[in-house]
Design a protein around this motif. Sequence first.
Motif, PDB file in Angstrom:
ATOM      1  N   LEU A 101      35.141  42.332  46.309  1.00  0.00           N
ATOM      2  CA  LEU A 101      35.809  42.287  45.015  1.00  0.00           C
ATOM      3  C   LEU A 101      36.815  41.146  44.963  1.00  0.00           C
ATOM      4  O   LEU A 101      36.909  40.431  43.955  1.00  0.00           O
ATOM      5  CB  LEU A 101      36.509  43.623  44.744  1.00  0.00           C
ATOM      6  CG  LEU A 101      37.320  43.706  43.441  1.00  0.00           C
ATOM      7  CD1 LEU A 101      36.428  43.469  42.225  1.00  0.00           C
ATOM      8  CD2 LEU A 101      38.024  45.055  43.328  1.00  0.00           C
ATOM      9  N   LEU A 102      37.542  40.943  46.053  1.00  0.00           N
ATOM     10  CA  LEU A 102      38.530  39.866  46.121  1.00  0.00           C
ATOM     11  C   LEU A 102      37.870  38.505  45.925  1.00  0.00           C
ATOM     12  O   LEU A 102      38.440  37.607  45.304  1.00  0.00           O
ATOM     13  CB  LEU A 102      39.266  39.914  47.461  1.00  0.00           C
ATOM     14  CG  LEU A 102      40.447  38.954  47.619  1.00  0.00           C
ATOM     15  CD1 LEU A 102      41.530  39.256  46.599  1.00  0.00           C
ATOM     16  CD2 LEU A 102      41.023  39.029  49.036  1.00  0.00           C
ATOM     17  N   ALA A 103      36.647  38.348  46.439  1.00  0.00           N
ATOM     18  CA  ALA A 103      35.937  37.084  46.290  1.00  0.00           C
ATOM     19  C   ALA A 103      35.577  36.811  44.828  1.00  0.00           C
ATOM     20  O   ALA A 103      35.456  35.651  44.411  1.00  0.00           O
ATOM     21  CB  ALA A 103      34.667  37.093  47.143  1.00  0.00           C
ATOM     22  N   PHE A 104      35.401  37.870  44.040  1.00  0.00           N
ATOM     23  CA  PHE A 104      35.031  37.710  42.635  1.00  0.00           C
ATOM     24  C   PHE A 104      36.240  37.678  41.705  1.00  0.00           C
ATOM     25  O   PHE A 104      36.093  37.370  40.518  1.00  0.00           O
ATOM     26  CB  PHE A 104      34.096  38.850  42.212  1.00  0.00           C
ATOM     27  CG  PHE A 104      32.676  38.676  42.676  1.00  0.00           C
ATOM     28  CD1 PHE A 104      31.771  37.921  41.947  1.00  0.00           C
ATOM     29  CD2 PHE A 104      32.242  39.249  43.858  1.00  0.00           C
ATOM     30  CE1 PHE A 104      30.462  37.751  42.361  1.00  0.00           C
ATOM     31  CE2 PHE A 104      30.934  39.093  44.294  1.00  0.00           C
ATOM     32  CZ  PHE A 104      30.045  38.346  43.551  1.00  0.00           C
ATOM     33  N   VAL A 105      37.425  38.027  42.203  1.00  0.00           N
ATOM     34  CA  VAL A 105      38.627  38.037  41.367  1.00  0.00           C
ATOM     35  C   VAL A 105      39.010  36.610  40.986  1.00  0.00           C
ATOM     36  O   VAL A 105      39.061  35.727  41.839  1.00  0.00           O
ATOM     37  CB  VAL A 105      39.789  38.729  42.097  1.00  0.00           C
ATOM     38  CG1 VAL A 105      41.110  38.471  41.369  1.00  0.00           C
ATOM     39  CG2 VAL A 105      39.542  40.223  42.208  1.00  0.00           C
ATOM     40  N   GLY A 106      39.262  36.376  39.716  1.00  0.00           N
ATOM     41  CA  GLY A 106      39.689  35.054  39.255  1.00  0.00           C
ATOM     42  C   GLY A 106      39.215  34.734  37.853  1.00  0.00           C
ATOM     43  O   GLY A 106      40.028  34.551  36.935  1.00  0.00           O
ATOM     44  N   PRO A 107      37.882  34.676  37.619  1.00  0.00           N
ATOM     45  CA  PRO A 107      37.398  34.340  36.267  1.00  0.00           C
ATOM     46  C   PRO A 107      37.943  35.260  35.183  1.00  0.00           C
ATOM     47  O   PRO A 107      38.269  34.797  34.077  1.00  0.00           O
ATOM     48  CB  PRO A 107      35.883  34.488  36.413  1.00  0.00           C
ATOM     49  CG  PRO A 107      35.606  34.176  37.851  1.00  0.00           C
ATOM     50  CD  PRO A 107      36.777  34.742  38.602  1.00  0.00           C
ATOM     51  N   GLY A 108      38.071  36.545  35.474  1.00  0.00           N
ATOM     52  CA  GLY A 108      38.588  37.480  34.475  1.00  0.00           C
ATOM     53  C   GLY A 108      39.997  37.142  34.034  1.00  0.00           C
ATOM     54  O   GLY A 108      40.365  37.343  32.862  1.00  0.00           O
ATOM     55  N   TYR A 109      40.798  36.589  34.941  1.00  0.00           N
ATOM     56  CA  TYR A 109      42.185  36.254  34.614  1.00  0.00           C
ATOM     57  C   TYR A 109      42.257  34.976  33.786  1.00  0.00           C
ATOM     58  O   TYR A 109      43.136  34.836  32.922  1.00  0.00           O
ATOM     59  CB  TYR A 109      43.009  36.136  35.898  1.00  0.00           C
ATOM     60  CG  TYR A 109      43.155  37.470  36.582  1.00  0.00           C
ATOM     61  CD1 TYR A 109      44.240  38.296  36.323  1.00  0.00           C
ATOM     62  CD2 TYR A 109      42.174  37.944  37.448  1.00  0.00           C
ATOM     63  CE1 TYR A 109      44.355  39.544  36.920  1.00  0.00           C
ATOM     64  CE2 TYR A 109      42.273  39.188  38.053  1.00  0.00           C
ATOM     65  CZ  TYR A 109      43.365  39.984  37.778  1.00  0.00           C
ATOM     66  OH  TYR A 109      43.471  41.225  38.346  1.00  0.00           O
ATOM     67  N   LEU A 110      41.332  34.041  34.038  1.00  0.00           N
ATOM     68  CA  LEU A 110      41.267  32.852  33.191  1.00  0.00           C
ATOM     69  C   LEU A 110      40.908  33.233  31.763  1.00  0.00           C
ATOM     70  O   LEU A 110      41.385  32.628  30.801  1.00  0.00           O
ATOM     71  CB  LEU A 110      40.235  31.856  33.739  1.00  0.00           C
ATOM     72  CG  LEU A 110      40.770  30.798  34.712  1.00  0.00           C
ATOM     73  CD1 LEU A 110      41.156  31.440  36.039  1.00  0.00           C
ATOM     74  CD2 LEU A 110      39.738  29.704  34.958  1.00  0.00           C
ATOM     75  N   VAL A 111      40.062  34.247  31.626  1.00  0.00           N
ATOM     76  CA  VAL A 111      39.678  34.738  30.307  1.00  0.00           C
ATOM     77  C   VAL A 111      40.831  35.507  29.662  1.00  0.00           C
ATOM     78  O   VAL A 111      41.112  35.356  28.467  1.00  0.00           O
ATOM     79  CB  VAL A 111      38.430  35.641  30.431  1.00  0.00           C
ATOM     80  CG1 VAL A 111      38.182  36.400  29.131  1.00  0.00           C
ATOM     81  CG2 VAL A 111      37.216  34.806  30.809  1.00  0.00           C
ATOM     82  N   ALA A 112      41.525  36.323  30.455  1.00  0.00           N
ATOM     83  CA  ALA A 112      42.566  37.202  29.917  1.00  0.00           C
ATOM     84  C   ALA A 112      43.713  36.441  29.272  1.00  0.00           C
ATOM     85  O   ALA A 112      44.341  36.938  28.324  1.00  0.00           O
ATOM     86  CB  ALA A 112      43.104  38.115  31.019  1.00  0.00           C
ATOM     87  N   VAL A 113      44.006  35.231  29.752  1.00  0.00           N
ATOM     88  CA  VAL A 113      45.139  34.491  29.184  1.00  0.00           C
ATOM     89  C   VAL A 113      44.906  34.151  27.718  1.00  0.00           C
ATOM     90  O   VAL A 113      45.851  33.998  26.948  1.00  0.00           O
ATOM     91  CB  VAL A 113      45.437  33.203  29.992  1.00  0.00           C
ATOM     92  CG1 VAL A 113      45.802  33.529  31.420  1.00  0.00           C
ATOM     93  CG2 VAL A 113      44.262  32.232  29.949  1.00  0.00           C
ATOM     94  N   GLY A 114      43.625  34.063  27.309  1.00  0.00           N
ATOM     95  CA  GLY A 114      43.335  33.792  25.910  1.00  0.00           C
ATOM     96  C   GLY A 114      43.683  34.951  24.995  1.00  0.00           C
ATOM     97  O   GLY A 114      43.811  34.772  23.778  1.00  0.00           O
TER      98      GLY A 114
END
Length: 450
Positions: free
Chosen positions: A44-57
Amino acid sequence: MEVAVKKQPEQDPKGWRRKSPMPSLPEVHGSMNVPKKAGFFRKLLAFVGPGYLVAVGYMDPGNWATDLAGGSQFGYTLLSVILISNLMAILLQALAGRLGIATGRDLAQACRDHYSKPVSFALWILCELAIAACDLAEVIGAAIALKLLFGLPLIYGVILTSLDVILVLMLQKRGFRYIEAMVISLMALIIFCFVMEMIFSRPEFAAVAQGFIPKTEIVTNPAMLYIALGILGATVMPHNLYLHSSIVQTRKIEPTSEGKREAIKFATIDSTVALMLALFVNAAILILSAAAFHSAGKEVAEIQDAYHLLGPMLGTGAASILFAVALLASGQNSTLTGTLAGQIVMEGFLNIRLAPWLRRLITRLIAIIPAVIVIGIYGESGATDLLILSQVILSLQLSFAVIPLVKFTSDRKKMGEFVSPRWMSILSWVVAIVIACLNIYLLIGTFSGN
């Protein structure tokens, strides 16, 4: 200008009109390894990241005014609207991640490979307008924050925010993980600021809990309904759907059914958790406005007014400073992801590739030039009008991104075994129709002056 036409690889097009294009964001595509034999949390840690780039919008400066107005006028009542709009966003972003992982196409590439050239070109123009409008709101928001914190004139603040182009290029050369780390750090700063604001404002938690329960008065009260529609209609950002469908492909996954299924699961968890944090920020803005302004009988819709009133009304100058810091972090965070979305959209729809620095410079100039002209002529009041105009443009374009996304992910010929489950497909179409109707209503109200 470096322009190169991409060569199409020979692959079975399946349900698509054209063969699969080259990878989305090829400079970082599949650049981040995923451990093959590891436990759940390590993967899960390896996949964490793209969701946060999306969330800032979903917490960009364009949303702040509606949250402030909703809280100051109607207290905690519209928290239920923020919750519903966030649940819609979670569903649509899950579909975007599913599309990117299952088909190897981002949403822009999928549109190009499905629709005719004229339709695809029209969708590209609309998407570019939406990205420019969103970028405009983010640039102005960051500029307002710089003025509130340092007294910097708005026109200089707008120009200064353009330097994020250099920052993105520097970080991306070091690896996509550095961009994700920067975004997550700024998001953590925003959350910290609003945790402190909650402590200062001392909201009524029983009333807050009640606010998350939908009320019939939201529909029967015209003024409340209009702000509710503004929150719903402007929450889902169209460029985030293009962005998410691309950046989930930065992970190097196994090109098997099992590998893709696992990637879809972890990408969905990542975006869902990140969007729940965005829910906290949007709810916190409304709660802060309700606790500070509604109880005192003050209606506040502009960011500058909220900044100047927070300190005196909460009894500490730190409240105003934290508010402005969060606004600055929000604006800068959103511009970082907006430049990436611009690159994805141009490459995906047109199948051409510009040098990254040139593409981002074009994106910046499209936002900065009108902002500089309007602020130079009309001053701060012009900046507020530009913010409103940017949200109208976003509302107009949203359905042109949502409907193709739902259509593609519901098509078994295109998605194969990864087609959306029937319940998800039905729910997605309901959401798409609701969003389209709400945005039509908003546009009619805006242009009629009501």
